[in-house]
Enzyme design. Structure first.
Site, mmCIF file in Angstrom:
data_model
loop_
_atom_site.group_PDB
_atom_site.id
_atom_site.type_symbol
_atom_site.label_atom_id
_atom_site.label_comp_id
_atom_site.label_asym_id
_atom_site.label_seq_id
_atom_site.Cartn_x
_atom_site.Cartn_y
_atom_site.Cartn_z
ATOM 1 N N MET A 24 21.615 5.236 -18.817
ATOM 2 C CA MET A 24 22.085 3.852 -18.648
ATOM 3 C C MET A 24 22.005 3.132 -20.005
ATOM 4 O O MET A 24 21.158 3.432 -20.836
ATOM 5 C CB MET A 24 21.226 3.123 -17.612
ATOM 6 C CG MET A 24 21.451 3.624 -16.191
ATOM 7 S SD MET A 24 20.461 2.732 -14.971
ATOM 8 C CE MET A 24 21.214 1.095 -15.036
ATOM 9 N N LYS A 28 28.510 4.367 -22.211
ATOM 10 C CA LYS A 28 29.502 5.213 -21.520
ATOM 11 C C LYS A 28 30.723 4.389 -21.107
ATOM 12 O O LYS A 28 31.862 4.766 -21.348
ATOM 13 C CB LYS A 28 28.894 5.856 -20.255
ATOM 14 C CG LYS A 28 27.660 6.697 -20.499
ATOM 15 C CD LYS A 28 27.158 7.327 -19.220
ATOM 16 C CE LYS A 28 26.734 6.342 -18.143
ATOM 17 N NZ LYS A 28 25.631 5.464 -18.517
ATOM 18 N N ASP A 94 34.984 5.819 -13.606
ATOM 19 C CA ASP A 94 33.656 5.349 -14.039
ATOM 20 C C ASP A 94 32.636 5.612 -12.933
ATOM 21 O O ASP A 94 32.996 5.768 -11.768
ATOM 22 C CB ASP A 94 33.695 3.849 -14.385
ATOM 23 C CG ASP A 94 32.494 3.437 -15.240
ATOM 24 O OD1 ASP A 94 31.875 4.313 -15.885
ATOM 25 O OD2 ASP A 94 32.163 2.228 -15.269
ATOM 26 N N GLU A 95 31.349 5.649 -13.306
ATOM 27 C CA GLU A 95 30.246 5.890 -12.370
ATOM 28 C C GLU A 95 30.495 7.155 -11.548
ATOM 29 O O GLU A 95 30.269 7.184 -10.332
ATOM 30 C CB GLU A 95 30.053 4.671 -11.431
ATOM 31 C CG GLU A 95 29.825 3.347 -12.144
ATOM 32 C CD GLU A 95 28.490 3.247 -12.880
ATOM 33 O OE1 GLU A 95 27.651 4.168 -12.765
ATOM 34 O OE2 GLU A 95 28.312 2.251 -13.600
ATOM 35 N N CYS A 151 15.763 3.406 -27.021
ATOM 36 C CA CYS A 151 14.544 3.398 -26.191
ATOM 37 C C CYS A 151 13.901 2.012 -26.221
ATOM 38 O O CYS A 151 13.640 1.476 -27.305
ATOM 39 C CB CYS A 151 13.570 4.450 -26.699
ATOM 40 S SG CYS A 151 11.978 4.403 -25.837
ATOM 41 N N LEU A 172 20.039 3.648 -6.292
ATOM 42 C CA LEU A 172 19.544 2.271 -6.302
ATOM 43 C C LEU A 172 20.325 1.543 -7.391
ATOM 44 O O LEU A 172 20.050 1.698 -8.591
ATOM 45 C CB LEU A 172 18.043 2.238 -6.610
ATOM 46 C CG LEU A 172 17.436 0.844 -6.762
ATOM 47 C CD1 LEU A 172 17.388 0.119 -5.422
ATOM 48 C CD2 LEU A 172 16.029 0.933 -7.367
ATOM 49 N N CYS A 186 8.677 8.704 -24.644
ATOM 50 C CA CYS A 186 8.265 7.513 -23.885
ATOM 51 C C CYS A 186 8.507 7.708 -22.388
ATOM 52 O O CYS A 186 7.710 7.247 -21.565
ATOM 53 C CB CYS A 186 8.995 6.276 -24.402
ATOM 54 S SG CYS A 186 8.513 5.837 -26.084
HETATM 55 N N1 LIG Z 1 18.519 -0.410 -24.772
HETATM 56 C C1 LIG Z 1 19.814 -0.466 -25.075
HETATM 57 N N2 LIG Z 1 20.376 0.492 -25.818
HETATM 58 C C2 LIG Z 1 21.686 0.428 -26.145
HETATM 59 N N3 LIG Z 1 22.525 -0.553 -25.744
HETATM 60 C C3 LIG Z 1 22.024 -1.526 -24.975
HETATM 61 C C4 LIG Z 1 20.651 -1.548 -24.611
HETATM 62 N N4 LIG Z 1 20.445 -2.648 -23.852
HETATM 63 C C5 LIG Z 1 21.631 -3.281 -23.752
HETATM 64 N N5 LIG Z 1 22.589 -2.615 -24.413
HETATM 65 C C6 LIG Z 1 23.999 -3.005 -24.455
HETATM 66 O O1 LIG Z 1 24.705 -2.186 -23.532
HETATM 67 C C7 LIG Z 1 25.966 -1.847 -24.086
HETATM 68 C C8 LIG Z 1 26.497 -0.580 -23.439
HETATM 69 O O2 LIG Z 1 26.927 -0.923 -22.130
HETATM 70 P P1 LIG Z 1 27.724 0.103 -21.240
HETATM 71 O O3 LIG Z 1 28.884 0.668 -21.973
HETATM 72 O O4 LIG Z 1 28.014 -0.625 -19.945
HETATM 73 O O5 LIG Z 1 26.637 1.257 -21.008
HETATM 74 P P2 LIG Z 1 26.541 2.368 -19.866
HETATM 75 O O6 LIG Z 1 27.875 2.440 -19.156
HETATM 76 O O7 LIG Z 1 26.214 3.639 -20.592
HETATM 77 O O8 LIG Z 1 25.421 1.934 -18.955
HETATM 78 C C9 LIG Z 1 25.686 -1.715 -25.564
HETATM 79 O O9 LIG Z 1 26.855 -1.918 -26.346
HETATM 80 C C10 LIG Z 1 24.644 -2.784 -25.823
HETATM 81 O O10 LIG Z 1 25.227 -4.010 -26.226
HETATM 82 C C1 LIG Z 2 19.252 6.355 -13.106
HETATM 83 C C2 LIG Z 2 19.856 5.920 -11.818
HETATM 84 C C3 LIG Z 2 20.805 4.910 -11.811
HETATM 85 N N1 LIG Z 2 21.347 4.503 -10.637
HETATM 86 C C4 LIG Z 2 22.351 3.425 -10.650
HETATM 87 C C5 LIG Z 2 21.969 2.195 -11.407
HETATM 88 C C6 LIG Z 2 23.294 1.635 -11.847
HETATM 89 O O1 LIG Z 2 23.804 0.849 -10.776
HETATM 90 C C7 LIG Z 2 24.168 2.887 -12.039
HETATM 91 C C8 LIG Z 2 24.288 3.326 -13.475
HETATM 92 O O2 LIG Z 2 25.033 2.391 -14.194
HETATM 93 P P1 LIG Z 2 25.326 2.499 -15.776
HETATM 94 O O3 LIG Z 2 26.748 2.032 -15.895
HETATM 95 O O4 LIG Z 2 25.148 3.919 -16.213
HETATM 96 O O5 LIG Z 2 24.380 1.573 -16.469
HETATM 97 O O6 LIG Z 2 23.503 3.910 -11.310
HETATM 98 C C9 LIG Z 2 20.991 5.104 -9.444
HETATM 99 O O7 LIG Z 2 21.513 4.760 -8.374
HETATM 100 N N2 LIG Z 2 20.052 6.095 -9.455
HETATM 101 C C10 LIG Z 2 19.479 6.538 -10.598
HETATM 102 O O8 LIG Z 2 18.628 7.472 -10.543
HETATM 103 ZN ZN LIG Z 3 10.657 5.933 -27.017
#
Ligand SMILES: Nc1ncnc2c1ncn2[C@@H]1O[C@H](COP(=O)(O)OP(=O)(O)O)[C@@H](O)[C@H]1O
Ligand SMILES: Cc1cn([C@H]2C[C@H](O)[C@@H](COP(=O)(O)O)O2)c(=O)[nH]c1=O
Ligand SMILES: [Zn+2]
Length: 191
Positions: A24, A28, A94-95, A151, A172, A186
């Protein structure tokens, strides 16, 4: 790594599968949106799908944590993606971790029709276990991009999604309220 919009062509065939995976907050969705918007700029027909259950930021749009967004069609199964995505040039998903185990075969069928399929999803769940259809998708993809978050404990590259609330359910939905990205040390509370 940057991706060109066109796969190597043999005749008219240009189907392929790309997977963007990571923890997360690793970027992505932003990378998925970037590739899909470039395909739209190139005037290709693009169809984007997300699981109907993922309503975190918006009912229909795919939205990143930084609130970049692109319109999508929410669907409840991978068979709907095959049905609705078969007559386009680029399919974005996505997802993908939330979809059923048929998703790899659906993506394979779409790619064999000449479609560029771009998938984003979590490779590991909060327990560090492979998540849903993502491992099988990684195996059949031409291109795999693994992105890292930062991290939240030490600032190193993070590959794990640590759940900060007590809940054992695999699924969740949540954001910073219930997860933080962590590096290997960590996540495992070493050092
Ligand atoms: N701990 C973190 N590490 C990297 N990016 C983070 C963090 N916390 C918030 N961000 C923000 O989240 C953005 C990425 O969001 P997103 O593309 O939706 O990620 P993902 O789909 O992988 O969850 C980054 O560009 C950054 O601005
Ligand atoms: C690790 C983990 C995540 N999820 C859920 C939490 C968020 O709603 C999505 C991931 O969203 P992101 O775009 O990658 O930030 O998945 C979950 O249901 N279970 C898990 O173990
Ligand atoms: Zn760490």
């Amino acid at each position: 790594m940057l991706f060109s919009e066109q796969n190597f062509r043999r005749g008219e065939f240009c189907g392929s599968i790309e997977v963007i995976c990571g923890s997360m907050f690793s970027g992505k969705t932003e990378e998925l949106i970037r590739r899909l918007k470039r395909a739209q700029i190139a005037k290709l027909n693009v169809e984007i799908f997300k699981p109907k259950t993922d309503t975190r930021y918006d009912e229909t749009a795919v939205v990143s944590h930084d609130l970049n967004s692109i319109q999508s069609t929410p669907v409840d199964s991978s068979s709907a993606i095959l049905l609705l995505g078969a007559n386009t040039q680029v399919v974005g998903i996505d997802e993908a971790q939330f979809f059923d185990e048929e998703l790899p075969e659906v993506c394979n069928k779409l790619a064999l029709k000449g479609i560029r399929v771009i998938i984003a999803g979590l490779d590991m769940d909060f327990q560090g276990k492979p998540f849903g259809p993502i491992p099988a998708l990684l195996a059949i993809a031409e291109h795999v991009t693994k992105v890292n978050a930062v991290c939240m404990q030490c600032g190193s590259p993070a590959v794990y999604s640590y759940r900060t609330v007590v809940n054992d359910a695999k699924i969740l939905l949540g954001e910073k309220d219930s997860y933080e990205p962590r590096c290997r040390a960590c996540y495992n509370a070493l050092g």
